[in-house]
Design a protein around this motif. Structure first.
Motif, PDB file in Angstrom:
ATOM      1  N   PRO A  24     -17.183 -11.627 -33.364  1.00  0.00           N
ATOM      2  CA  PRO A  24     -17.914 -10.757 -33.416  1.00  0.00           C
ATOM      3  C   PRO A  24     -18.869 -10.211 -32.699  1.00  0.00           C
ATOM      4  O   PRO A  24     -18.537  -9.027 -31.875  1.00  0.00           O
ATOM      5  CB  PRO A  24     -19.292 -12.334 -33.384  1.00  0.00           C
ATOM      6  N   LYS A  25     -19.669  -9.112 -34.225  1.00  0.00           N
ATOM      7  CA  LYS A  25     -20.592  -7.793 -33.810  1.00  0.00           C
ATOM      8  C   LYS A  25     -20.879  -7.881 -32.830  1.00  0.00           C
ATOM      9  O   LYS A  25     -20.584  -6.511 -31.953  1.00  0.00           O
ATOM     10  CB  LYS A  25     -21.831  -8.042 -34.700  1.00  0.00           C
ATOM     11  N   GLN A  26     -21.205  -7.894 -31.773  1.00  0.00           N
ATOM     12  CA  GLN A  26     -21.894  -8.012 -30.032  1.00  0.00           C
ATOM     13  C   GLN A  26     -20.747  -7.819 -29.517  1.00  0.00           C
ATOM     14  O   GLN A  26     -20.963  -6.954 -28.593  1.00  0.00           O
ATOM     15  CB  GLN A  26     -22.451  -9.378 -29.775  1.00  0.00           C
ATOM     16  N   ALA A 113     -27.647  -8.750 -28.372  1.00  0.00           N
ATOM     17  CA  ALA A 113     -26.626  -8.840 -27.180  1.00  0.00           C
ATOM     18  C   ALA A 113     -26.563  -7.157 -28.800  1.00  0.00           C
ATOM     19  O   ALA A 113     -25.201  -6.757 -28.046  1.00  0.00           O
ATOM     20  CB  ALA A 113     -25.371  -9.994 -27.600  1.00  0.00           C
ATOM     21  N   ASP A 114     -26.831  -7.519 -29.799  1.00  0.00           N
ATOM     22  CA  ASP A 114     -26.481  -6.785 -31.082  1.00  0.00           C
ATOM     23  C   ASP A 114     -27.195  -5.366 -31.512  1.00  0.00           C
ATOM     24  O   ASP A 114     -27.460  -4.885 -32.345  1.00  0.00           O
ATOM     25  CB  ASP A 114     -26.108  -7.619 -32.119  1.00  0.00           C
ATOM     26  N   HIS A 115     -28.060  -4.473 -30.527  1.00  0.00           N
ATOM     27  CA  HIS A 115     -29.098  -3.705 -30.535  1.00  0.00           C
ATOM     28  C   HIS A 115     -28.086  -2.197 -30.212  1.00  0.00           C
ATOM     29  O   HIS A 115     -28.023  -2.461 -29.352  1.00  0.00           O
ATOM     30  CB  HIS A 115     -30.702  -3.992 -30.407  1.00  0.00           C
ATOM     31  N   SER A 269     -33.012  -0.410 -33.568  1.00  0.00           N
ATOM     32  CA  SER A 269     -31.657  -0.526 -34.870  1.00  0.00           C
ATOM     33  C   SER A 269     -30.893  -1.239 -34.729  1.00  0.00           C
ATOM     34  O   SER A 269     -30.015  -1.586 -33.650  1.00  0.00           O
ATOM     35  CB  SER A 269     -30.755   0.855 -34.843  1.00  0.00           C
ATOM     36  N   ASP A 270     -31.470  -2.545 -35.682  1.00  0.00           N
ATOM     37  CA  ASP A 270     -30.346  -3.521 -35.575  1.00  0.00           C
ATOM     38  C   ASP A 270     -29.660  -2.839 -36.223  1.00  0.00           C
ATOM     39  O   ASP A 270     -29.253  -3.324 -37.842  1.00  0.00           O
ATOM     40  CB  ASP A 270     -31.199  -4.544 -35.982  1.00  0.00           C
ATOM     41  N   ILE A 271     -28.086  -3.198 -36.077  1.00  0.00           N
ATOM     42  CA  ILE A 271     -27.046  -2.700 -37.059  1.00  0.00           C
ATOM     43  C   ILE A 271     -26.594  -3.867 -37.858  1.00  0.00           C
ATOM     44  O   ILE A 271     -25.320  -4.314 -36.862  1.00  0.00           O
ATOM     45  CB  ILE A 271     -25.817  -1.878 -35.864  1.00  0.00           C
TER      46      ILE A 271
HETATM   47 MG    MG Z   1     -30.300  -9.567 -35.962  1.00  0.00          MG
END
Ligand code: MG
Ligand code: GDD
Length: 350
Positions: A24-26, A113-115, A269-271
């Motif tokens: 996933p994204k992070q 973990a994903d900002h 930013s929260d991608i």
């Molecule tokens: Mg989020």
């Protein structure tokens, strides 16, 4: 000392087909060619006085998480593994329980973990400003000046000054509907919740006990006899499975009388979607952000990423095209929120 707790258990389904259940994204390199979102989150804390990060993620990502930490020089990481996802309120509770197990009560800095945060110095400054508030027993959130009526965020109404750049929170509203979000934006009194928090571990557990005792009880049982192997802490799967699913925003932040806010002006930013990634990406003179083997002609304001083959575009604009080995996404840039629906359909239809 300040204890960073990094939540890395989300699924990032709006960034399909790059973001997948197993990757996933992070864990992806989205905004940097060298490091993943998680690695950026950890590296952003270097140069401030802070304990080694505690990570909390799903069991199925344990090797990915440990390997990514090792790659950036964190050899003996602490990683709590969740056998199932129960959202952020329980995840943070497990971390707080582990941190208070020996009678200590550290300050937790809870991070997603994903900002993306482009101004690290400004981020560190906001952390400094939050410290005395959190020490005094407040549950501090970091507020972002909103730029649109985004419904995917929590909203914080700024209250009275607490001095030292802090404010009370008059109201915390998680993910309002569009009409309400528009009102909040127009009022000029609201900030977005960045999804990062600072509080004393025991303070969080006390508030959880007051508002969501079932979560605290299930997490306490799950953490009762944890087992440790390598870098990992495993909890009791049966007890954790019985835990209600809820986010910290609904479970605690909307209800506590002790919320405080410091503002964060750090290029946050929260991608959260492909269009959000396009917005923060470097673009060519036609507004295109491209990665991999891409050839454009008369193409504008598009995000195009290729992993395996040449992508050529002619005479199109505002598109998102993402190619991976087994899937290809073509979407209008204004409709990328709906990518999540495709992922749900894929799951349902197998
Ligand atoms: Mg989020
Ligand atoms: N360990 C763990 N376990 N982590 C989780 C879980 C879980 O079950 N669920 C989510 N996370 C992680 C995600 O990976 C992410 O880093 C963070 O927790 C936040 O979860 P999201 O699912 O991305 O939350 P959101 O974006 O819908 O909303 C939150 O963030 C917004 C800002 O980006 C809220 O805090 C909003 O109020 C906020 O505006």
């Amino acid at each position: 000392m300040l204890q960073p707790v990094i939540m890395a258990g989300g699924s990032g389904s709006r960034l399909w087909p790059l973001s997948r259940q197993l990757n996933p994204k992070q864990f992806l390199r989205l905004t940097s060619e060298k490091v993943s979102m998680l690695q950026q989150t950890v590296q952003r804390l270097e140069n401030i006085e802070i304990s080694l990060p505690l990570l909390i993620c799903n069991e199925e990502h344990r090797f990915l998480a440990a390997e990514q930490l090792r790659q950036i020089g964190y050899k003996n990481a602490s990683i709590i593994l969740e056998p199932v996802g129960r959202n952020t309120a329980p995840a943070i509770a497990l971390a707080a329980l582990q941190l208070t197990a020996k009678g200590e009560n550290p300050l937790m800095l809870v991070l997603a973990a994903d900002h993306l945060i482009s101004d690290t110095a400004a981020f560190h400054q906001s952390i400094e400003q939050a410290l005395p508030l959190a020490e005094s027993g407040k549950l501090v959130t970091f507020g972002i000046v909103p730029t649109k009526a985004e419904t995917g965020y929590g909203y914080i109404e700024q209250g009275e000054s607490l001095g030292n750049h802090g404010y009370t929170v008059a109201r915390f509203v998680e993910k309002p509907n569009l009409e309400t979000a528009e009102e909040y934006l127009a009022s000029g009194k609201f900030f977005w919740n960045s999804g990062m928090f600072m509080f004393k571990a025991q303070r969080y557990l006390d508030e959880l006990k007051a508002f969501q005792p079932d979560i605290l009880e299930a997490c306490t049982r799950a953490m009762d006899t944890p087992s440790h192997d390598l870098d990992f802490t495993r909890v009791n799967a049966e007890a954790f499975a019985a835990c209600p699913d809820d986010s910290i925003d609904y479970a605690v932040m909307e209800r506590t009388a002790d919320a405080a806010m410091v503002s964060l002006d750090a290029g946050w930013s929260d991608i959260g979607s492909w269009s959000a990634l396009w917005e923060v990406s470097e673009k060519d003179s036609h507004g295109n952000s491209t990665v991999g083997d891409v050839m454009t002609s008369d193409t504008t304001n598009s995000l195009i990423r290729s992993e395996n083959r040449l992508i050529a575009t002619v005479g199109v604009s505002d598109l998102v095209i993402v190619e991976t080995k087994d899937a290809l996404l073509v979407a209008h840039k204004d409709r990328v929120q709906d990518v999540k629906k495709i992922v749900e359909r894929i799951k349902a239809e197998g």
